[in-house]
Design a protein around this motif. Structure first.
Motif, PDB file in Angstrom:
ATOM      1  N   ALA A   1       0.931  -1.113  -0.046  1.00  0.00           N
ATOM      2  CA  ALA A   1      -0.041  -0.213  -0.092  1.00  0.00           C
ATOM      3  C   ALA A   1       0.933   1.318   0.069  1.00  0.00           C
ATOM      4  O   ALA A   1       2.118   1.180   0.407  1.00  0.00           O
ATOM      5  N   VAL A   2       0.255   2.222  -0.655  1.00  0.00           N
ATOM      6  CA  VAL A   2       0.942   3.746  -0.447  1.00  0.00           C
ATOM      7  C   VAL A   2      -0.014   4.895  -0.193  1.00  0.00           C
ATOM      8  O   VAL A   2      -1.100   4.558  -0.594  1.00  0.00           O
ATOM      9  N   ASP A   3       0.335   5.755   0.502  1.00  0.00           N
ATOM     10  CA  ASP A   3      -0.545   6.972   0.679  1.00  0.00           C
ATOM     11  C   ASP A   3       0.415   8.287   0.899  1.00  0.00           C
ATOM     12  O   ASP A   3       1.442   8.019   1.325  1.00  0.00           O
TER      13      ASP A   3
ATOM     14  N   ALA B   1       4.101   7.460   2.210  1.00  0.00           N
ATOM     15  CA  ALA B   1       4.286   6.241   3.067  1.00  0.00           C
ATOM     16  C   ALA B   1       4.083   4.943   2.227  1.00  0.00           C
ATOM     17  O   ALA B   1       2.852   4.902   1.622  1.00  0.00           O
ATOM     18  N   THR B   2       5.067   4.118   2.446  1.00  0.00           N
ATOM     19  CA  THR B   2       4.616   2.701   1.750  1.00  0.00           C
ATOM     20  C   THR B   2       4.465   1.637   2.775  1.00  0.00           C
ATOM     21  O   THR B   2       5.108   1.766   4.027  1.00  0.00           O
TER      22      THR B   2
ATOM     23  N   ILE C   1       8.925   6.020   5.078  1.00  0.00           N
ATOM     24  CA  ILE C   1       8.471   7.297   4.757  1.00  0.00           C
ATOM     25  C   ILE C   1       9.226   7.718   3.766  1.00  0.00           C
ATOM     26  O   ILE C   1      10.421   7.896   4.017  1.00  0.00           O
ATOM     27  N   TRP C   2       8.887   8.048   2.457  1.00  0.00           N
ATOM     28  CA  TRP C   2       9.677   8.596   1.538  1.00  0.00           C
ATOM     29  C   TRP C   2       9.496   9.959   1.098  1.00  0.00           C
ATOM     30  O   TRP C   2       8.421  10.755   1.367  1.00  0.00           O
TER      31      TRP C   2
ATOM     32  N   VAL D   1      13.539   8.021   4.081  1.00  0.00           N
ATOM     33  CA  VAL D   1      13.873   8.970   5.125  1.00  0.00           C
ATOM     34  C   VAL D   1      13.711   8.635   6.338  1.00  0.00           C
ATOM     35  O   VAL D   1      14.233   9.075   7.241  1.00  0.00           O
ATOM     36  N   ASN D   2      12.675   7.623   6.450  1.00  0.00           N
ATOM     37  CA  ASN D   2      12.680   7.170   7.791  1.00  0.00           C
ATOM     38  C   ASN D   2      11.639   5.971   7.606  1.00  0.00           C
ATOM     39  O   ASN D   2      11.115   5.555   6.781  1.00  0.00           O
ATOM     40  N   SER D   3      11.997   5.034   8.619  1.00  0.00           N
ATOM     41  CA  SER D   3      11.344   3.733   8.666  1.00  0.00           C
ATOM     42  C   SER D   3      10.676   3.268   9.936  1.00  0.00           C
ATOM     43  O   SER D   3      11.580   3.526  11.248  1.00  0.00           O
ATOM     44  N   PHE D   4       9.534   2.687  10.273  1.00  0.00           N
ATOM     45  CA  PHE D   4       8.887   2.219  11.404  1.00  0.00           C
ATOM     46  C   PHE D   4       8.801   0.730  11.296  1.00  0.00           C
ATOM     47  O   PHE D   4       8.264   0.299  10.478  1.00  0.00           O
TER      48      PHE D   4
END
Length: 532
Positions: A248-250, A259-260, A267-268, A276-279
Motif C-alpha cells: 500500500a501507499v499513501d 508512506a509505503t 516514509i519517502w 527518509v524514515n522507517s518504522f
C-alpha cells in the motif's frame, strides 16, 4: 330582497360605467341603473386600475353594503371606507413556463385542514414508493484491464479523473464523465498494490509486488477534458527499487512525503531515492496505510498480525497499537472529524474508532456476509462506502449500524477497491472481473440540471419521508432491498449462528456465579488489547 354582485376591473369598468373618478354620484348612479331596491345588498369587487383610481392603492377590495347605506352615506361608501386585503408579489404566482399549472395558495390553518396529517402520510408513502420505482444506481462500466483491479486513487485536484491499478501491472487514468480511458502508465512487472496522488494533483505514486516505487506525471486537466486519447504510454519520472514488496501507499496531505507499507512502514520524500524514515513494530506484513487529513504527521496502518497502529512522524517510534481478533484489510479517516477512523475487518464488520480512545469502538457497522476488503469516506464525512468479498458494495452512515444501500450486479465479482467521487455524487468500485463500475451514491437521484420547482418537489418529498420514517409501512418500504440469493442465505445463516452464540452465553451466565461472567458489548468484544 335582491342580491347584486358587481365586478369592476380595469379599463373595461371605466368604459362600461365610466368610473374613473372618486365622485360620490358615480357608484350611486350604477345602483339606480341596475334597479336595486332599498333592502338589497351590493357586493363590490374593485380590482386593478379602478381600485387604484378610487382608493389610491393598487389592491383588490371587497365591499358588502346594503343599498340604503350607500344612499344615505355616499361618501363613506366610496371615498372613506377602505377594506384591506392581502397583497402578493407577482413573482409568487407567475408561472415559470407557459405549460405549468397556475399556482394555488392554501390556507394552512389546522382548523380548516383536519386531514392534513393523513394527506402528508400518504404523500410520504408515495414518495417512498417512487424512490423504489426510480432507483437505478448503476451508471456504467469501464472495461479495458485484462486482470483483476487491485487498487484505485482519486485526483484531489480534478473532479472527473480516477486512477486504477490491476494485478497485471497496468495503471490507467479514466474519465468518469465519458467513461473512457485517458492515459496508460505501464512499467510494473508485478501486481500494482498501491496508488496515490499528491495533494496538488501533479504526481502519481504507485508501488507493487515488484519491489519498486514509481513516480508519474499526471496529465493536465485540459488533457482529460479533451476528446483526444493519449496514444503514447506515460514514462515514469523516477523509479525507486527497494528490498521488499509493497502492499500500500499513501501521500501526505499538503506535503512532499508519502508512506509505503510492506515488511515495514517506510516514509519517502519525492526527491530522494531512499526512505527518509522507517518504522517497525513486529515482523508481520503491513497491509494498508493512511495519513490523517487533519494532522499531516499522523498516520494509521493495519497489519497481518491483526493490529491497527498509529504513527507520528515527529516521534522515533510508533505511538499506539490495537490488536483485534481478526485482520483489518483497510482503514479510512473521516475527513470532517479527523480524530475518527473506520477499519474494514475480516470478520464482515467495520469498526469506527476515536484515535484518542482505542479501547472501545464508537460504532460497529454490520451487514456484509464476507470479509470487507476496502473502505472510503465521502468528502462530506457523513457516510462511507465499503467493498466486500461477498461481491457487493454497501453505503453506511458514519454512525449507522446497518447499511443504507447495497449495490450488486450478476457479473460483478469480488470487490477489492471502492472510492467516493470528489463531489460525493458517485461511487466507483473495482472488482475481480477486470471492470470499474460507476454507481450513483443516491440510487433514485435524478441526474442533470433540475428546475427550481423540481428541486423544491424533491426536497418536500424528502421532508415528508423523514417526518414519517418511523411509521411501520414507510420504514418497511424504505428499508427493503432485493438481495442475491447467496447473500440472502448467508445473512440468514449468520443471524442463526449469532443467535446460537448469544443463547449459549446466556445459559453459561445463568449457570455461573453472579458477576463471574460480565456482559461484554460487541464494541469491546472484538478487541484483544491496546499496547502503548
Amino acid at each position: 330582497m335582491h342580491l347584486g354582485i358587481t365586478v369592476i376591473a380595469g379599463d373595461v369598468a371605466s368604459e362600461i360605467f365610466g368610473i374613473v373618478e372618486t365622485e360620490e354620484g358615480s357608484v350611486k348612479a350604477i345602483f339606480r341603473e341596475m334597479d336595486f331596491s332599498e333592502g338589497d345588498f351590493i357586493f363590490f369587487f374593485l380590482v386593478g386600475d379602478v381600485a387604484s383610481e378610487i382608493f389610491g392603492e393598487p389592491q383588490s377590495f371587497f365591499l358588502c353594503l346594503p343599498l340604503s347605506f350607500t344612499e344615505t352615506y355616499p361618501k363613506a361608501a366610496v371615498t372613506n371606507m377602505k377594506v384591506k386585503v392581502i397583497s402578493r408579489s407577482a413573482d409568487e404566482f407567475t408561472r415559470e413556463r407557459s405549460q405549468d399549472l397556475q399556482r394555488v395558495f392554501h390556507n394552512y390553518d389546522p382548523n380548516l385542514r383536519t386531514q392534513e396529517k393523513a394527506v402528508e402520510y400518504v404523500r410520504a408513502l408515495n414518495a417512498a414508493k417512487l424512490d423504489k420505482i426510480f432507483a437505478r444506481p448503476f451508471v456504467g462500466a469501464m472495461d479495458g484491464h485484462i486482470d483483476a483491479i487491485s487498487c484505485m486513487a482519486k485526483n484531489p485536484n480534478h473532479l472527473k479523473g480516477i486512477f486504477s491499478g490491476s494485478m497485471d501491472g497496468d495503471i490507467r487514468l479514466w474519465d468518469i464523465a465519458s467513461r473512457r480511458m485517458v492515459c496508460q502508465f505501464p512499467g510494473h512487472q508485478g501486481a500494482v498494490r498501491g496508488l496515490t496522488v499528491s495533494t496538488d494533483g501533479r504526481i502519481l505514486v504507485s508501488c507493487g509486488m515488484d519491489c519498486t516505487v514509481r513516480l508519474w506525471n499526471v496529465p493536465a486537466a485540459s488533457g482529460i477534458e479533451s476528446d483526444n486519447q493519449y496514444d503514447d504510454p506515460a514514462k515514469p519520472l523516477a523509479v525507486y527499487v527497494w528490498k521488499n514488496a509493497f502492499w500500500a501507499v499513501d501521500h501526505q496531505w499538503e506535503g512532499d512525503l508519502f508512506a509505503t507499507a510492506g515488511a515495514q512502514v517506510d516514509i519517502w520524500d519525492r526527491n530522494r531515492s531512499q526512505p527518509v524514515n522507517s518504522f517497525e513494530w513486529g515482523k508481520d506484513t503491513v497491509l494498508s496505510v493512511r495519513f490523517n487529513p487533519g494532522e499531516p504527521n499522523v498516520l494509521a496502518t493495519s497489519a497481518s498480525d491483526r493490529s491497527i497502529t498509529l504513527y507520528d512522524l515527529r516521534m522515533s517510534s510508533p505511538a499506539r497499537k490495537l490488536i483485534m481478533r481478526t485482520k483489518t484489510n483497510s482503514i479510512a479517516w473521516n475527513p470532517m472529524e479527523p480524530m475518527n477512523f473506520t477499519a474494514a475487518n475480516e470478520d464482515c464488520n467495520c469498526y469506527s474508532y476515536d484515535a484518542r480512545k482505542l479501547d472501545e469502538a464508537k460504532c460497529v457497522h454490520k451487514d456484509h456476509v464476507s470479509a470487507v476488503m476496502d473502505i472510503d469516506y465521502s468528502p462530506t464525512g457523513r457516510e462511507f462506502v465499503t467493498g466486500s468479498y461477498d461481491r457487493t458494495v454497501r453505503i453506511f452512515q458514519y454512525n449507522g449500524g446497518h447499511s443504507r444501500e447495497i449495490y450488486h450486479t450478476k457479473r460483478m465479482q469480488r470487490v477489492f477497491c471502492v472510492k467516493f467521487s470528489n463531489d460525493a455524487t458517485y461511487v466507483i468500485s473495482g472488482s475481480d472481473d477486470t471492470n470499474l463500475r460507476l454507481w450513483k451514491s443516491k440510487a433514485s437521484e435524478q441526474l442533470g440540471v433540475l428546475l427550481p420547482r423540481e428541486r423544491k418537489k424533491q426536497e418536500y418529498h424528502e421532508a415528508v419521508k423523514n417526518r414519517y420514517k418511523h411509521l411501520p409501512e414507510v420504514k418497511r418500504i424504505v428499508r427493503h432491498r432485493h438481495l442475491p440469493k447467496p447473500i440472502y442465505k448467508a445473512a440468514a445463516l449468520r443471524r442463526t449462528i449469532t443467535d446460537a452464540e448469544n443463547r449459549k452465553e446466556e445459559r453459561r451466565r445463568a449457570h455461573s456465579a453472579p458477576g463471574s461472567r460480565p456482559t461484554e458489548p460487541l464494541r469491546k468484544k472484538r478487541i484483544i488489547q491496546e499496547v502503548e
